[in-house]
Write an enzyme that holds these catalytic residues in place. Sequence first.
Site, PDB file in Angstrom:
ATOM      1  N   ASN A  25     -37.161 -11.550  35.300  1.00 39.17           N
ATOM      2  CA  ASN A  25     -35.735 -11.555  34.995  1.00 39.17           C
ATOM      3  C   ASN A  25     -35.197 -10.123  35.000  1.00 39.17           C
ATOM      4  OD1 ASN A  25     -37.400 -12.134  32.416  1.00 39.17           O
ATOM      5  ND2 ASN A  25     -35.509 -11.398  31.490  1.00 39.17           N
ATOM      6  N   ASP A  26     -34.635  -9.608  33.917  1.00 34.86           N
ATOM      7  CA  ASP A  26     -33.810  -8.399  33.924  1.00 34.86           C
ATOM      8  C   ASP A  26     -34.444  -7.188  34.607  1.00 34.86           C
ATOM      9  OD1 ASP A  26     -32.445 -10.086  32.258  1.00 34.86           O
ATOM     10  OD2 ASP A  26     -32.817  -8.939  30.440  1.00 34.86           O
ATOM     11  N   SER A  84     -36.453  -5.647  27.500  1.00 39.82           N
ATOM     12  CA  SER A  84     -35.741  -4.744  28.402  1.00 39.82           C
ATOM     13  C   SER A  84     -35.525  -3.351  27.828  1.00 39.82           C
ATOM     14  CB  SER A  84     -34.395  -5.353  28.794  1.00 39.82           C
ATOM     15  OG  SER A  84     -34.583  -6.505  29.572  1.00 39.82           O
ATOM     16  N   ASP A 152     -32.459  -3.967  24.183  1.00 39.51           N
ATOM     17  CA  ASP A 152     -32.037  -3.557  25.527  1.00 39.51           C
ATOM     18  C   ASP A 152     -31.413  -2.163  25.552  1.00 39.51           C
ATOM     19  OD1 ASP A 152     -32.792  -6.178  25.986  1.00 39.51           O
ATOM     20  OD2 ASP A 152     -30.738  -6.927  26.122  1.00 39.51           O
ATOM     21  N   GLU A 204     -25.935  -8.733  25.532  1.00 43.68           N
ATOM     22  CA  GLU A 204     -27.217  -8.242  26.023  1.00 43.68           C
ATOM     23  C   GLU A 204     -26.994  -7.134  27.047  1.00 43.68           C
ATOM     24  OE1 GLU A 204     -30.627 -11.554  25.948  1.00 43.68           O
ATOM     25  OE2 GLU A 204     -29.202 -11.853  27.584  1.00 43.68           O
ATOM     26  N   TRP A 290     -29.259 -17.925  33.396  1.00 48.49           N
ATOM     27  CA  TRP A 290     -30.087 -18.498  32.345  1.00 48.49           C
ATOM     28  C   TRP A 290     -29.873 -19.997  32.163  1.00 48.49           C
ATOM     29  CZ3 TRP A 290     -34.399 -16.707  30.762  1.00 48.49           C
ATOM     30  CH2 TRP A 290     -34.637 -15.331  30.704  1.00 48.49           C
TER      31      TRP A 290
END
Length: 506
Positions: A25-26, A84, A152, A204, A290
Amino acid sequence: MAVIAQRQGDHRPALHFTPRTGFMNDPNGLVYTKGVWHLYYQLDDQQLVAGRPEWGHATSTDLLHWKRHEKAIKAPSEHESIWSGCCVLDCNNTSGQFDESTGPDDRIVAIFTLHTQGHQTQNVAFSSDGGYTFTGHKHNPVLDIGWADFRDPKVLWHAPSNQWVMVVAKCHQFKIGFYSSPDLIHWHHLSDFEGSGVRGYQYEMPNLVQVPFDDDNQRKKWVLFLSVGPGAPLGGSFTQYFLGEFDGTIFTSDDHYLRTADLGKDWYAAQTWFNSPDGQAYGIGWASNWQYCNRVPAERYRSAMSLPRKFSIREVPLNEATKSLSLISRPVDLNIVRMASDDMPIAFTHGSANVKPSTEVIYQRHMRGSGSFEFKLKIKSGTSSAGVLVDIANPSGHSVRLDFVVEREGMFISMDRGGIRTGSSWHHPLFDDKVCMWVPNTQSIYDVHVIVDAYVCELFAMDGAYAFTNTFFLQDGVASILSVSQDTAGTEVFDVHELCPLQRDR
């Protein structure tokens, strides 16, 4: 052609980065040093759903060809995970963690969230080999406020105040915390930004960066990216941004307008590279949502990154009376991956364009099967309704369709990615069959740039003022057939290129 056949079997994008295995993901830790762009990313390589992430790692010298490396930062125990964060280049050794044996351009510091059940803290790790291996700080965490959802971190060097600045999400309080440090280890709270934009369930992946103006690289504007998920206007997760000023302590939004960085369903967690070589702002997003990322079709891996983008600021007209500063997004230069072409249409030999009876086919091309290509359109605006259809199909006749509906006030761009058209047996109630974006009528011509890469479609309109990223899934192979139709004269198709880089790591 062997490279193409291999990629068809795997149904992987040629240009959009994907992990070898597992769930990604990120984007994390974006940093440039010694001619190399580093991309770190959330990776759980033990399963195909989001679970216990660590930091995967890839590098590129051109932002198009990627080489995968071993995981860069691993979780210290099975009860913890590496969430993250970012990387910075500590050339001047402000952290005091490097000695003279490590050159200034190899001193990379990672700042990331360590996640345990019910607790998130900010931690640092140091690399003396240019970002390939990291050693955790002996006195982690470096920032702990005792919260479960505090994550994050994105760090930048603020030269006017001679300090490092961290932006970090206070997720369920809908705040972005600003912290300062002289050494990347000791952090002091400066301020909080709150009260603007879509709140959804949580904040986020904040990102604060100076972005140059389109027509004057010496003039810059502060941009605060802020991702929200779920709770996006289109559903699920999305990235919004604010334009404003940052004085080293407080970020002040110019107007508190909600601006959306990408109007598609699949562009999230946007981050920018630290230390870009030309002073420009380059960034990347996660090409998924998501709402359904854990369920999309997959055998070896899930998710791709978007193409890297170059950002700038430009005043964009919204209607006849009003203009607004906006973030401009353009894909990085694709010239090095464009295959030679005479750009002449080739007769349709497979499948069907499935156009409406009232439309006229103005362009058809059967690609060589790479599944990766680009094209541009110029669509005439007007006072009466008109339509342009773009069918992107595979040899089995399954397709995804872009529909451009031109009206007096502007143009609607929609993507039909539903199972009836794509033939995909996969279904999820939140994977919208149709996604739509609107572009106001402020010029005589709408310019559109579309990049298709296996199952990712990125569309840029009005010279990057509007971006529209969506994934789709065709049954029986990747797309290789392009057909453009219109019901009223006034559309031009040009710069059609197949895209096929030589992959370094598959």
